[in-house]
Scaffold this active site. Structure first.
Site, PDB file in Angstrom:
ATOM      1  N   GLU A  97       0.877 -28.227  -3.667  1.00  0.00           N
ATOM      2  CA  GLU A  97       1.269 -27.076  -3.387  1.00  0.00           C
ATOM      3  C   GLU A  97       2.026 -26.797  -2.153  1.00  0.00           C
ATOM      4  O   GLU A  97       1.686 -27.496  -1.029  1.00  0.00           O
ATOM      5  CB  GLU A  97      -0.169 -26.122  -3.117  1.00  0.00           C
ATOM      6  CG  GLU A  97      -1.010 -26.103  -4.326  1.00  0.00           C
ATOM      7  CD  GLU A  97      -2.188 -25.316  -3.862  1.00  0.00           C
ATOM      8  OE1 GLU A  97      -2.385 -24.344  -2.922  1.00  0.00           O
ATOM      9  OE2 GLU A  97      -3.267 -25.401  -4.698  1.00  0.00           O
TER      10      GLU A  97
ATOM     11  N   GLU B  76      -9.011 -28.787  -2.855  1.00  0.00           N
ATOM     12  CA  GLU B  76      -9.228 -28.324  -1.632  1.00  0.00           C
ATOM     13  C   GLU B  76     -10.616 -28.267  -1.134  1.00  0.00           C
ATOM     14  O   GLU B  76     -11.197 -27.082  -1.004  1.00  0.00           O
ATOM     15  CB  GLU B  76      -8.323 -27.131  -1.017  1.00  0.00           C
ATOM     16  CG  GLU B  76      -6.852 -27.217  -0.958  1.00  0.00           C
ATOM     17  CD  GLU B  76      -6.147 -26.035  -0.490  1.00  0.00           C
ATOM     18  OE1 GLU B  76      -7.044 -24.889  -0.256  1.00  0.00           O
ATOM     19  OE2 GLU B  76      -4.975 -26.188  -0.404  1.00  0.00           O
TER      20      GLU B  76
HETATM   21  C1  GBH Z   1      -4.362 -22.632  -1.367  1.00  0.00           C
HETATM   22  O1  GBH Z   1      -5.143 -22.750  -0.392  1.00  0.00           O
HETATM   23  C2  GBH Z   1      -5.245 -22.618  -2.638  1.00  0.00           C
HETATM   24  O2  GBH Z   1      -5.350 -23.762  -3.236  1.00  0.00           O
HETATM   25  C3  GBH Z   1      -4.425 -21.657  -3.471  1.00  0.00           C
HETATM   26  O3  GBH Z   1      -5.487 -21.251  -4.540  1.00  0.00           O
HETATM   27  C4  GBH Z   1      -3.945 -20.467  -2.758  1.00  0.00           C
HETATM   28  O4  GBH Z   1      -3.456 -19.246  -3.723  1.00  0.00           O
HETATM   29  C5  GBH Z   1      -2.861 -20.933  -1.917  1.00  0.00           C
HETATM   30  O5  GBH Z   1      -3.336 -21.750  -1.081  1.00  0.00           O
HETATM   31  C6  GBH Z   1      -2.376 -19.497  -1.192  1.00  0.00           C
HETATM   32  O6  GBH Z   1      -3.352 -19.201  -0.265  1.00  0.00           O
HETATM   33  O7  GBH Z   1      -3.663 -18.543   9.150  1.00  0.00           O
HETATM   34  O8  GBH Z   1      -1.701 -19.783  10.137  1.00  0.00           O
HETATM   35  O9  GBH Z   1      -3.830 -20.636  10.535  1.00  0.00           O
HETATM   36  C7  GBH Z   1      -4.425 -22.696   0.963  1.00  0.00           C
HETATM   37  C8  GBH Z   1      -5.415 -22.827   2.189  1.00  0.00           C
HETATM   38  C9  GBH Z   1      -6.009 -22.145   4.470  1.00  0.00           C
HETATM   39  C10 GBH Z   1      -3.555 -22.595   3.792  1.00  0.00           C
HETATM   40  C11 GBH Z   1      -5.514 -21.360   5.560  1.00  0.00           C
HETATM   41  C12 GBH Z   1      -3.216 -21.636   5.189  1.00  0.00           C
HETATM   42  C13 GBH Z   1      -4.229 -20.575   7.101  1.00  0.00           C
HETATM   43  C14 GBH Z   1      -3.056 -21.038   8.059  1.00  0.00           C
HETATM   44  N1  GBH Z   1      -4.776 -22.146   3.489  1.00  0.00           N
HETATM   45  N2  GBH Z   1      -4.270 -21.602   6.122  1.00  0.00           N
HETATM   46  S1  GBH Z   1      -2.931 -19.754   9.535  1.00  0.00           S
END
Ligand code: GBH
Length: 433
Positions: A341, A160
């Site tokens: 994921e 990411e």
């Molecule tokens: C992943 O990133 C990571 O790779 C991992 O390390 C982490 O533990 C896992 O996710 C769980 O968080 O607030 O409804 O608009 C996730 C990236 C970015 C996905 C923010 C969800 C927010 C959605 N995230 N996004 S919202």
């Protein structure tokens, strides 16, 4: 069709800093996350799931699940502890033991080199704002493949890039906690892509190469023109800024002026190293609103969906949409896809009988697997699916307060308790054989 092909890859995913602990053992030095404080509950990854010492127990749980593959990351500062670049054999030994344990259980590792835990020594030298970090990353890739290259089937470079760029260097919510203006943050974006490309050239000689980006539909929060424009811009930033250059060899036109000053001759050809697989991390749909402020947009959870304990919308149809969008956007440039994921956080507790009944997670995962199947039925080539995560773990800025595991972890005692979803996933995998 509702089932999955017999050669579909079933897995679980995790990352080094989120599970390993042993933060200062066997020569490991701090990463930017060791220095980043405070988290929601004040916790750090000093111990996390103590996976460094308990990996055998954790691999036994994976074997019980019946997974084909474990997606893990290597801690750069464990393997290359200082700016001299000299490898740390004791740090490499850990991954050697872990890969052996996986092999003994017939589980194939998908190894990622960087999951946000930049060595502090590299940050002190300017981190991803410095082009020199790219060369250091390529050296680190060499160190890892030299020692582990014979036993890894699938490699990836950086998890990411968008989140590390945006949360770490623009909003400051993640380590290294910087809030750079976009014209300076653009150097970070370009250097991440270039580092990924340089490492990809090293890794592809030693196995299958898999790219990994997060992908999420960006919906305008209201029908207003401003929100529509904000959503379109967010789609470019999250979904295309890091995927177009790798798969197409060019930046989206909208961001070209920002990155242009940092591009040197030949960079895009390196970034455009073609991967054998493309990994998609999917959690939710984003609703995007224009703010009119200095940071021109804001990302919210859309209304009208159930929410996880993180407040994220449960929207499995977004996963079908993401897979079909990738398929259409990148056409012949897109290699087969893997869900690298997918998962959800709920406030799971272990009851007096020792049970952890996470039915909401079962529903979430079941619906998302159906969403994957729907995309496959529509002609998208999907080869595998990894649940985030095997264990409850250190959830970045949230500390240990957000539980994503199929297995509950008591962070006081380190006791592991498989949740209801663990048995469900085990049965689901077995049924597809
Ligand atoms: C992943 O990133 C990571 O790779 C991992 O390390 C982490 O533990 C896992 O996710 C769980 O968080 O607030 O409804 O608009 C996730 C990236 C970015 C996905 C923010 C969800 C927010 C959605 N995230 N996004 S919202």
């Amino acid at each position: 069709m509702t089932g999955f092909p017999p050669d579909f890859t079933w897995g679980v995913a995790a990352s080094a800093y989120q599970v390993e602990g042993a933060a200062s053992e066997d020569g490991r030095t701090p990463s930017i996350w060791d220095s980043f404080a405070p988290t929601a509950d004040g916790s750090t990854g000093d111990v996390a799931c103590d996976h460094y010492h308990r990996f055998a127990e954790d691999v036994a749980l994976m074997a019980e699940l019946g997974i084909d593959s474990y997606r893990l990351s290597v801690s750069w500062s464990r393997v290359v502890p200082d700016a001299s670049g000299k490898p740390n054999p004791a740090g490499l030994d850990f991954y050697d033991r872990l890969l052996d344990a996986l092999a003994d259980n017939g589980i194939s590792p998908a190894v990622n080199l960087f999951h946000w835990d930049l060595p502090q020594w590299a940050q002190d030298a300017g981190g991803w704002q410095q082009r020199d970090t790219v060369a250091r990353f390529a050296e680190y890739a060499e160190v890892v493949v030299r020692r582990l290259g014979d036993r890894v089937g699938t490699w990836s470079t950086i998890n990411e890039m968008f989140e590390h760029f945006a949360l770490g260097h623009v909003t400051g919510e993640h380590a290294p906690g910087l809030s750079l203006p976009l014209d300076r943050a653009a150097a970070v974006a370009h250097n991440l892509l270039l580092a990924s490309g340089r490492a990809a050239q090293v890794l592809r000689e030693h196995g299958r190469l898999m790219g990994i980006t997060s992908y999420a539909p960006a919906r305008p929060h209201t029908d207003s023109d401003a929100d529509r424009e904000a959503a379109a811009l967010y789609d470019v930033l999250q979904n295309r800024l890091f995927t177009d250059p790798v798969l197409l060899g060019r930046y989206p036109a909208e961001v070209e002026p920002l990155v242009e000053p940092f591009i040197a001759e030949g960079d895009l050809a390196v970034i455009n190293t073609p991967p054998d697989l493309w990994g998609v991390n999917y959690y939710s749909i984003n609703s995007v609103r224009a703010t009119g402020g200095e940071v021109p947009l804001e990302v919210l959870a859309p209304e009208g969906f159930p929410r996880t304990a993180f407040g994220w919308a449960v929207a499995p149809e977004g996963l079908t949409e993401v897979l079909t969008t990738l398929h259409e956007r990148y056409a012949e440039h897109l290699p087969p896809l893997v869900i690298t994921e997918n998962g959800c956080a709920y406030d799971d507790t272990v009851d007096a009988e020792g049970r952890c009944d996470d039915l909401e997670r079962v529903v979430y995962l079941d619906e998302h697997l159906n969403a994957v199947r729907a995309a496959m039925n529509a002609g998208v080539d999907v080869r595998g699916y990894y649940v985030w995560s095997l264990l409850d773990n250190f959830e970045w800025a949230e500390g240990c307060t957000k539980r994503f595991g199929l297995v509950h972890v008591d962070f006081e005692t380190q006791r592991r308790t498989p949740k209801t979803s663990f048995g469900w996933y085990r049965d689901r995998i077995a049924a597809s054989r």
